[in-house]
Design a protein around this motif. Structure first.
Motif, short mmCIF file in Angstrom:
data_model
loop_
_atom_site.label_atom_id
_atom_site.label_comp_id
_atom_site.label_asym_id
_atom_site.label_seq_id
_atom_site.Cartn_x
_atom_site.Cartn_y
_atom_site.Cartn_z
N ARG A 142 28.67 1.70 35.42
CA ARG A 142 28.36 0.07 35.37
C ARG A 142 27.24 -0.23 36.71
NH1 ARG A 142 33.14 -1.39 35.88
NH2 ARG A 142 33.48 -1.80 33.75
N GLN A 143 27.69 0.64 37.71
CA GLN A 143 26.92 0.44 39.02
C GLN A 143 25.99 1.44 39.33
OE1 GLN A 143 26.67 -2.17 40.70
NE2 GLN A 143 28.70 -3.34 40.74
N PHE A 144 25.42 2.36 38.25
CA PHE A 144 24.79 3.45 38.54
C PHE A 144 23.33 3.20 39.30
CE2 PHE A 144 21.50 6.62 37.18
CZ PHE A 144 22.23 7.93 37.49
N ASP A 145 22.89 2.12 38.97
CA ASP A 145 21.55 1.64 39.74
C ASP A 145 21.88 1.51 41.05
OD1 ASP A 145 19.72 2.14 37.51
OD2 ASP A 145 19.68 -0.08 37.21
N THR A 146 23.02 0.81 41.52
CA THR A 146 23.24 0.18 42.84
C THR A 146 23.61 1.59 43.73
OG1 THR A 146 23.97 -1.99 42.03
CG2 THR A 146 24.79 -1.27 44.41
N PHE A 147 24.57 2.30 43.07
CA PHE A 147 25.45 3.47 44.05
C PHE A 147 24.50 4.80 43.80
CE2 PHE A 147 28.37 0.22 44.10
CZ PHE A 147 29.06 0.19 45.08
N VAL A 148 23.50 5.02 42.93
CA VAL A 148 22.98 6.26 42.87
C VAL A 148 21.34 6.03 42.86
CG1 VAL A 148 22.75 8.60 41.40
CG2 VAL A 148 24.94 7.23 41.34
N VAL A 149 20.93 5.47 41.92
CA VAL A 149 19.32 5.47 41.81
C VAL A 149 18.91 4.82 43.12
CG1 VAL A 149 17.54 4.13 40.53
CG2 VAL A 149 19.40 5.14 39.37
N LYS A 150 19.21 3.59 43.45
CA LYS A 150 18.53 2.87 44.66
C LYS A 150 18.91 3.74 46.09
CE LYS A 150 18.27 -1.52 42.52
NZ LYS A 150 18.71 -3.16 42.60
N PRO A 151 20.01 4.02 46.17
CA PRO A 151 20.40 4.78 47.77
C PRO A 151 19.70 6.01 47.74
CG PRO A 151 22.34 3.91 46.93
CD PRO A 151 21.57 3.69 45.85
N LEU A 152 19.43 6.68 46.67
CA LEU A 152 18.90 7.95 46.47
C LEU A 152 17.12 7.92 46.40
CD1 LEU A 152 20.95 10.38 44.49
CD2 LEU A 152 20.78 10.13 46.95
N LEU A 154 15.57 6.89 43.86
CA LEU A 154 15.14 7.20 42.59
C LEU A 154 14.21 6.32 41.82
CD1 LEU A 154 18.00 9.37 41.29
CD2 LEU A 154 15.97 10.08 42.44
N ASP A 155 14.55 4.81 42.40
CA ASP A 155 13.75 3.92 41.79
C ASP A 155 12.33 3.84 42.07
OD1 ASP A 155 14.94 3.28 44.21
OD2 ASP A 155 14.54 1.09 43.94
N ARG A 156 11.95 4.36 43.26
CA ARG A 156 10.67 4.49 43.90
C ARG A 156 10.06 5.74 43.69
NH1 ARG A 156 14.29 2.60 47.41
NH2 ARG A 156 14.06 4.47 48.79
N HIS A 157 10.91 6.87 43.75
CA HIS A 157 10.20 8.24 43.39
C HIS A 157 11.25 8.88 42.49
CE1 HIS A 157 7.75 7.52 47.01
NE2 HIS A 157 9.03 6.96 47.54
N PRO A 158 11.09 8.77 41.21
CA PRO A 158 11.93 9.37 40.12
C PRO A 158 11.76 10.96 40.44
CG PRO A 158 10.18 8.10 39.32
CD PRO A 158 9.97 7.78 40.73
N GLU A 159 10.75 11.34 40.74
CA GLU A 159 10.53 12.87 40.97
C GLU A 159 11.54 13.50 41.94
OE1 GLU A 159 7.75 11.09 44.26
OE2 GLU A 159 8.61 10.60 42.01
N LEU A 160 12.19 12.88 42.65
CA LEU A 160 13.10 13.25 43.59
C LEU A 160 14.54 13.61 42.67
CD1 LEU A 160 12.98 10.87 46.70
CD2 LEU A 160 12.41 13.26 46.51
N ALA A 161 14.65 13.31 41.36
CA ALA A 161 15.82 13.81 40.87
C ALA A 161 16.03 15.16 40.60
CB ALA A 161 15.75 12.98 39.34
N GLU A 162 14.96 15.89 40.53
CA GLU A 162 14.94 17.51 40.54
C GLU A 162 15.68 17.96 41.63
OE1 GLU A 162 14.94 21.36 39.39
OE2 GLU A 162 14.86 19.57 38.03
N GLU A 191 20.63 11.00 30.70
CA GLU A 191 19.23 11.18 30.39
C GLU A 191 18.04 11.09 31.68
OE1 GLU A 191 15.73 9.41 27.02
OE2 GLU A 191 18.10 8.91 27.06
N ALA A 192 18.34 10.06 32.40
CA ALA A 192 17.44 9.78 33.37
C ALA A 192 17.46 10.87 34.38
CB ALA A 192 17.89 8.44 34.00
N LEU A 193 18.61 11.63 34.69
CA LEU A 193 18.65 12.78 35.66
C LEU A 193 18.41 13.99 34.84
CD1 LEU A 193 22.23 11.67 37.27
CD2 LEU A 193 19.76 11.29 38.06
N GLY A 194 18.18 13.94 33.38
CA GLY A 194 17.61 15.25 32.90
C GLY A 194 19.04 16.07 32.54
N LEU A 195 20.07 15.77 32.54
CA LEU A 195 21.37 16.37 32.23
C LEU A 195 22.25 16.12 30.88
CD1 LEU A 195 23.11 15.32 35.75
CD2 LEU A 195 21.77 17.50 35.12
N ALA A 196 22.75 17.08 30.40
CA ALA A 196 23.41 17.29 29.31
C ALA A 196 24.61 16.25 29.44
CB ALA A 196 24.11 18.42 28.96
N PHE A 197 25.02 15.52 28.50
CA PHE A 197 25.98 14.56 28.47
C PHE A 197 27.31 14.75 27.79
CE2 PHE A 197 27.81 10.57 26.62
CZ PHE A 197 28.29 9.89 27.99
#
Length: 219
Positions: A142-152, A154-162, A191-197
């Motif tokens: 539910r809070q993926f953007d708040t607790f993973v995407v924004k703190p890391l 990834l919203d500004r630099h999606p290339e950092l996911a790798e 899918e956003a992280l390029g991982l199997a689910f």
């Protein structure tokens, strides 16, 4: 049934659960805000009206070095108002510091290294040894953007996911509830992280067992 929106779950403190006033016959659960919905659901299902809840901010998971001090402050604040206090946290990256606080204060806490483990069942989680898997719970889906995407960032630099997730192979969604919308969110995160689910229906796992034991020993 008590309902909470996501903004409430990240606030510093939740008011005690509805019911009778505090007192020596009552139990206070000090919990991670990420577990609030699950604890409220278990309370409502089982009619544990003698249990009150206060939560530390879920965002402390991003700063585990602050959890033990925050827990100590909460214990000190509420100790005189309750006959029993229970810590609804696992170690959660504190390196044993939270356990040391609980031991010193005579407060029980949930066994295990983190919520992924006790939702799965600690024995099963340890046996699986899935070190290349990234885990989500209902809360984190539910809070993926708040607790993973924004703190890391990834919203500004999606290339950092790798860089962050390159050593992971799979995202495992540990589902507490059978909610298609949350499953879709978790699958999108993979899918956003390029991982199997993979989705696993765990329910409340060892959290339910811990609270059932707490109820049986209360008072």
């Amino acid at each position: 049934m008590t309902r909470l929106d996501d903004s409430t779950l990240t606030s510093e403190t939740l008011a005690p659960l509805p019911g009778s006033s505090s007192g020596r016959g009552r139990v206070l659960i000090i919990a991670c805000g990420a577990l609030a919905r699950e604890i409220l659901a278990l309370r409502d299902i089982n009619g544990w009206s003698h249990m009150d809840l206060t939560c530390l901010p879920a965002i402390l998971h991003n700063h585990p070095e602050k959890i033990a001090a925050a827990a100590q402050e909460a214990i000190d604040k509420h100790r005189g108002d309750y006959g029993q206090i229970f810590m609804a946290y696992a170690d959660c990256g504190t390196g044993g510091a939270l356990q040391a606080v609980c031991d010193a204060e005579g407060v029980e806490m949930i066994a295990g290294p983190h919520c992924y483990s006790f939702f799965s069942g600690n024995a099963a989680f340890e046996a699986a040894g899935e070190v290349t898997s990234f885990f989500l719970t209902d809360f984190l889906a539910r809070q993926f953007d708040t607790f993973v995407v924004k703190p890391l960032g990834l919203d500004r630099h999606p290339e950092l996911a790798e860089m962050y997730f390159g050593n992971y192979e799979k995202l495992i969604y540990l589902a507490q509830t059978d909610d298609p919308a949350l499953t879709a969110k978790a699958e999108a995160a993979a899918e956003a992280l390029g991982l199997a689910f993979e989705r696993r229906m765990t329910g409340y796992g060892d959290l339910a067992a811990a609270l059932e034991t707490l109820n049986s020993t209360a008072g």
